[in-house]
Motif scaffolding. Structure first.
Motif, mmCIF file in Angstrom:
data_model
loop_
_atom_site.group_PDB
_atom_site.id
_atom_site.type_symbol
_atom_site.label_atom_id
_atom_site.label_comp_id
_atom_site.label_asym_id
_atom_site.label_seq_id
_atom_site.Cartn_x
_atom_site.Cartn_y
_atom_site.Cartn_z
ATOM 1 N N UNK A 222 48.498 36.394 45.943
ATOM 2 C CA UNK A 222 48.423 35.513 47.316
ATOM 3 C C UNK A 222 47.039 35.358 47.889
ATOM 4 N N UNK A 223 47.037 34.315 48.680
ATOM 5 C CA UNK A 223 45.802 33.737 49.064
ATOM 6 C C UNK A 223 45.826 33.345 50.651
ATOM 7 N N UNK A 224 44.946 33.082 51.241
ATOM 8 C CA UNK A 224 45.057 32.754 52.987
ATOM 9 C C UNK A 224 44.841 31.067 52.463
ATOM 10 N N UNK A 225 45.709 30.286 53.102
ATOM 11 C CA UNK A 225 45.732 28.952 53.315
ATOM 12 C C UNK A 225 45.045 28.448 54.039
ATOM 13 N N UNK A 226 45.437 28.870 55.445
ATOM 14 C CA UNK A 226 44.805 28.533 56.563
ATOM 15 C C UNK A 226 44.670 30.026 57.555
ATOM 16 N N UNK A 227 44.070 29.799 58.571
ATOM 17 C CA UNK A 227 43.986 30.989 59.436
ATOM 18 C C UNK A 227 45.184 31.969 59.520
ATOM 19 N N UNK A 228 46.540 31.383 59.826
ATOM 20 C CA UNK A 228 47.576 32.120 60.126
ATOM 21 C C UNK A 228 48.517 32.065 59.036
ATOM 22 N N UNK A 229 48.120 31.352 57.896
ATOM 23 C CA UNK A 229 49.126 30.815 56.605
ATOM 24 C C UNK A 229 48.760 31.384 55.431
ATOM 25 N N UNK A 230 49.429 32.571 54.788
ATOM 26 C CA UNK A 230 49.065 32.698 53.495
ATOM 27 C C UNK A 230 50.275 32.051 52.218
#
Length: 70
Positions: free
Chosen positions: A8-16
């Motif tokens: 898993x990885x952070x795509x945006x501040x509130x989206x993984x």
């Protein structure tokens, strides 16, 4: 015995974003998706999953869920 890998990885501040694959001698399962964090305990998940077992039809499709951690 099943074995697999996931990430898993952070795509945006509130989206993984996440992805995983699991396999055995008779079945293979993979999924990809994203989770939107509403707050520190609640997230909305949208993903695609595919499951194939030897001698059976493939089962796949979109899924949606709400995850609450307490």
């Amino acid at each position: 015995m099943f074995y697999g890998i996931g990430a898993s990885t952070a795509l945006a501040p509130r989206i993984d974003g996440y992805a995983s694959v699991t396999t055995s001698s008779i079945a293979t399962d993979w999924q990809v998706g994203a989770a939107y964090k509403l707050n520190s305990q609640t997230a909305l998940h949208l993903g695609y999953k595919s499951y194939k077992e030897d001698g059976a039809s493939r089962a796949d499709g979109l899924g949606f869920c709400v995850n609450y951690t307490f």
